[in-house]
Design a protein around this motif. Sequence first.
Motif, PDB file in Angstrom:
ATOM      1  N   ASP A   1       0.840  -1.191   0.000  1.00 31.09           N
ATOM      2  CA  ASP A   1       0.000   0.000   0.000  1.00 31.09           C
ATOM      3  C   ASP A   1       0.880   1.248   0.000  1.00 31.09           C
ATOM      4  O   ASP A   1       0.459   2.323   0.418  1.00 31.09           O
ATOM      5  N   VAL A   2       2.132   1.088  -0.456  1.00 34.89           N
ATOM      6  CA  VAL A   2       3.046   2.224  -0.576  1.00 34.89           C
ATOM      7  C   VAL A   2       2.588   3.108  -1.733  1.00 34.89           C
ATOM      8  O   VAL A   2       2.292   2.609  -2.820  1.00 34.89           O
ATOM      9  N   GLU A   3       2.540   4.407  -1.501  1.00 37.29           N
ATOM     10  CA  GLU A   3       2.078   5.331  -2.537  1.00 37.29           C
ATOM     11  C   GLU A   3       2.893   5.158  -3.813  1.00 37.29           C
ATOM     12  O   GLU A   3       4.126   5.138  -3.787  1.00 37.29           O
ATOM     13  N   GLY A   4       2.216   5.006  -4.933  1.00 41.04           N
ATOM     14  CA  GLY A   4       2.887   4.788  -6.201  1.00 41.04           C
ATOM     15  C   GLY A   4       3.143   3.335  -6.522  1.00 41.04           C
ATOM     16  O   GLY A   4       3.493   2.988  -7.653  1.00 41.04           O
ATOM     17  N   ASP A   5       2.971   2.476  -5.533  1.00 37.19           N
ATOM     18  CA  ASP A   5       3.187   1.035  -5.717  1.00 37.19           C
ATOM     19  C   ASP A   5       2.100   0.249  -4.987  1.00 37.19           C
ATOM     20  O   ASP A   5       2.391  -0.629  -4.172  1.00 37.19           O
ATOM     21  N   VAL A   6       0.847   0.559  -5.290  1.00 35.20           N
ATOM     22  CA  VAL A   6      -0.276  -0.105  -4.626  1.00 35.20           C
ATOM     23  C   VAL A   6      -0.636  -1.377  -5.387  1.00 35.20           C
ATOM     24  O   VAL A   6      -0.788  -1.370  -6.609  1.00 35.20           O
ATOM     25  N   SER A   7      -0.783  -2.483  -4.664  1.00 37.81           N
ATOM     26  CA  SER A   7      -1.067  -3.778  -5.264  1.00 37.81           C
ATOM     27  C   SER A   7      -2.430  -3.819  -5.936  1.00 37.81           C
ATOM     28  O   SER A   7      -3.379  -3.150  -5.506  1.00 37.81           O
ATOM     29  N   ILE A   8      -2.514  -4.653  -6.989  1.00 33.23           N
ATOM     30  CA  ILE A   8      -3.738  -4.854  -7.758  1.00 33.23           C
ATOM     31  C   ILE A   8      -4.137  -6.321  -7.684  1.00 33.23           C
ATOM     32  O   ILE A   8      -3.297  -7.216  -7.852  1.00 33.23           O
TER      33      ILE A   8
ATOM     34  N   GLY B   1     -10.136 -13.753  -9.364  1.00 37.99           N
ATOM     35  CA  GLY B   1     -11.506 -13.714  -8.865  1.00 37.99           C
ATOM     36  C   GLY B   1     -12.326 -12.519  -9.315  1.00 37.99           C
ATOM     37  O   GLY B   1     -11.950 -11.755 -10.206  1.00 37.99           O
ATOM     38  N   SER B   2     -13.471 -12.329  -8.656  1.00 39.14           N
ATOM     39  CA  SER B   2     -14.425 -11.288  -9.046  1.00 39.14           C
ATOM     40  C   SER B   2     -13.889  -9.877  -8.827  1.00 39.14           C
ATOM     41  O   SER B   2     -14.386  -8.921  -9.429  1.00 39.14           O
ATOM     42  N   LEU B   3     -12.868  -9.731  -7.974  1.00 32.89           N
ATOM     43  CA  LEU B   3     -12.293  -8.415  -7.696  1.00 32.89           C
ATOM     44  C   LEU B   3     -11.046  -8.135  -8.528  1.00 32.89           C
ATOM     45  O   LEU B   3     -10.349  -7.143  -8.295  1.00 32.89           O
ATOM     46  N   LYS B   4     -10.747  -8.993  -9.495  1.00 26.07           N
ATOM     47  CA  LYS B   4      -9.567  -8.831 -10.346  1.00 26.07           C
ATOM     48  C   LYS B   4      -9.520  -7.424 -10.936  1.00 26.07           C
ATOM     49  O   LYS B   4     -10.523  -6.906 -11.430  1.00 26.07           O
ATOM     50  N   GLY B   5      -8.353  -6.795 -10.839  1.00 25.69           N
ATOM     51  CA  GLY B   5      -8.182  -5.437 -11.347  1.00 25.69           C
ATOM     52  C   GLY B   5      -8.425  -4.345 -10.327  1.00 25.69           C
ATOM     53  O   GLY B   5      -8.136  -3.179 -10.579  1.00 25.69           O
ATOM     54  N   THR B   6      -8.934  -4.718  -9.155  1.00 23.28           N
ATOM     55  CA  THR B   6      -9.207  -3.745  -8.086  1.00 23.28           C
ATOM     56  C   THR B   6      -7.927  -3.476  -7.302  1.00 23.28           C
ATOM     57  O   THR B   6      -7.165  -4.398  -7.000  1.00 23.28           O
ATOM     58  N   SER B   7      -7.685  -2.236  -6.939  1.00 24.39           N
ATOM     59  CA  SER B   7      -6.494  -1.911  -6.158  1.00 24.39           C
ATOM     60  C   SER B   7      -6.712  -2.240  -4.681  1.00 24.39           C
ATOM     61  O   SER B   7      -7.847  -2.250  -4.189  1.00 24.39           O
ATOM     62  N   LEU B   8      -5.614  -2.511  -3.989  1.00 21.56           N
ATOM     63  CA  LEU B   8      -5.689  -2.734  -2.548  1.00 21.56           C
ATOM     64  C   LEU B   8      -6.303  -1.522  -1.856  1.00 21.56           C
ATOM     65  O   LEU B   8      -7.093  -1.668  -0.915  1.00 21.56           O
ATOM     66  N   LYS B   9      -5.989  -0.335  -2.332  1.00 19.02           N
ATOM     67  CA  LYS B   9      -6.551   0.886  -1.738  1.00 19.02           C
ATOM     68  C   LYS B   9      -8.074   0.890  -1.847  1.00 19.02           C
ATOM     69  O   LYS B   9      -8.778   1.219  -0.884  1.00 19.02           O
ATOM     70  N   ASN B  10      -8.593   0.494  -3.007  1.00 14.17           N
ATOM     71  CA  ASN B  10     -10.048   0.435  -3.175  1.00 14.17           C
ATOM     72  C   ASN B  10     -10.669  -0.632  -2.285  1.00 14.17           C
ATOM     73  O   ASN B  10     -11.769  -0.443  -1.745  1.00 14.17           O
ATOM     74  N   LEU B  11      -9.991  -1.748  -2.137  1.00 13.13           N
ATOM     75  CA  LEU B  11     -10.484  -2.791  -1.221  1.00 13.13           C
ATOM     76  C   LEU B  11     -10.581  -2.248   0.203  1.00 13.13           C
ATOM     77  O   LEU B  11     -11.579  -2.474   0.904  1.00 13.13           O
ATOM     78  N   LEU B  12      -9.556  -1.544   0.637  1.00 14.75           N
ATOM     79  CA  LEU B  12      -9.533  -0.994   1.990  1.00 14.75           C
ATOM     80  C   LEU B  12     -10.651   0.024   2.194  1.00 14.75           C
ATOM     81  O   LEU B  12     -11.311   0.036   3.243  1.00 14.75           O
TER      82      LEU B  12
END
Length: 321
Positions: free
Chosen positions: A43-50, A54-65
């Motif tokens: 969740d480091v700025e500029g390097d957020v995991s995707i 599954g159904s959430l494929k393509g969603t960023s960790l930030k959006n999940l949070l």
Amino acid sequence: MLNYPIKFLPILKDKIWGGDKLVTKLNKPSTLNNIGESWELSDVEGDVSIVANGSLKGTSLKNLLETYQAELLGKNNFLNFGTKFPLLIKFIDAKQDLSVQVHPNDELSKARHNSFGKTEMWYIMQADEGARLILGFNKTITSEEYVKLLEEKKIMSVLNDVPVKKGDAFFIETGTVHAIGAGIVLAEIQQTSDITYRIYDFDRVDDQGNERELHTELAVDALNFSNNIDTKRNYTSKKNNLNEVVKCEYFKTNYIPVEGDLELEYTTTDSFVIFMCVEGNANISICGNTETINFGETILIPASVKNVLVEGECKLLEVTV
């Protein structure tokens, strides 16, 4: 609803000291030759995991949070961290020695960089013959002695050299001078921070002939100059059990050698769970949904999940907060 084991796309980092083992051994997707790090969960700025599956494929960790909050993190973690994921999970391949460095504590990091500190741990997945780590000083010195040794390029004479082998584990508190030596592949669990003070880099230069920046003045205030720092962690290896490796205020890591079927219950665990596969492979099932975890992969289990089934032959690191 978060009802399946979540994988993320690895974020690969080209490093002057990196090699090819993350690609050839851990099957990371890259054609580059010097991959030093695979950021598995960030969740480091500029390097957020995707999300990779599954159904959430393509969603960023930030959006999940932001969407799932305590359902993903756990109630207490959400109170403490809000929508900031508290850990950064990596695999590291050191073909050459990393720079000698130190990480500042929470107080310094907050004041200087508006960041968490960087307490971390390492689990050695592979080590060439003669591989070693630098961990702490071999004698207690003063800050003045430290600066003088740096100026005279004699700093290596006071650093503690530690030989390593597969399965060794180390806990590196902030303030501890350290470096990963050549020929080591490891799993790293740390606070979410990318703050590093580089002390010494063996006078290396990049392709343009430039030496990397050193942070001598910043590091002086961050360093623990004592030679009495305990970094090695001994742990048991009981099959199909949670063998505690590290327990600190920032994370807890257990080593789990899995053979056959293993049911894990998290009824009293108010935290997400991270599995890092450091050997073998297995199927991980939650809520009737199954995902395979292979050697060198990482899976996130949401805090709302209370029962996990692991089936296979593997060795996992289980991480919670």
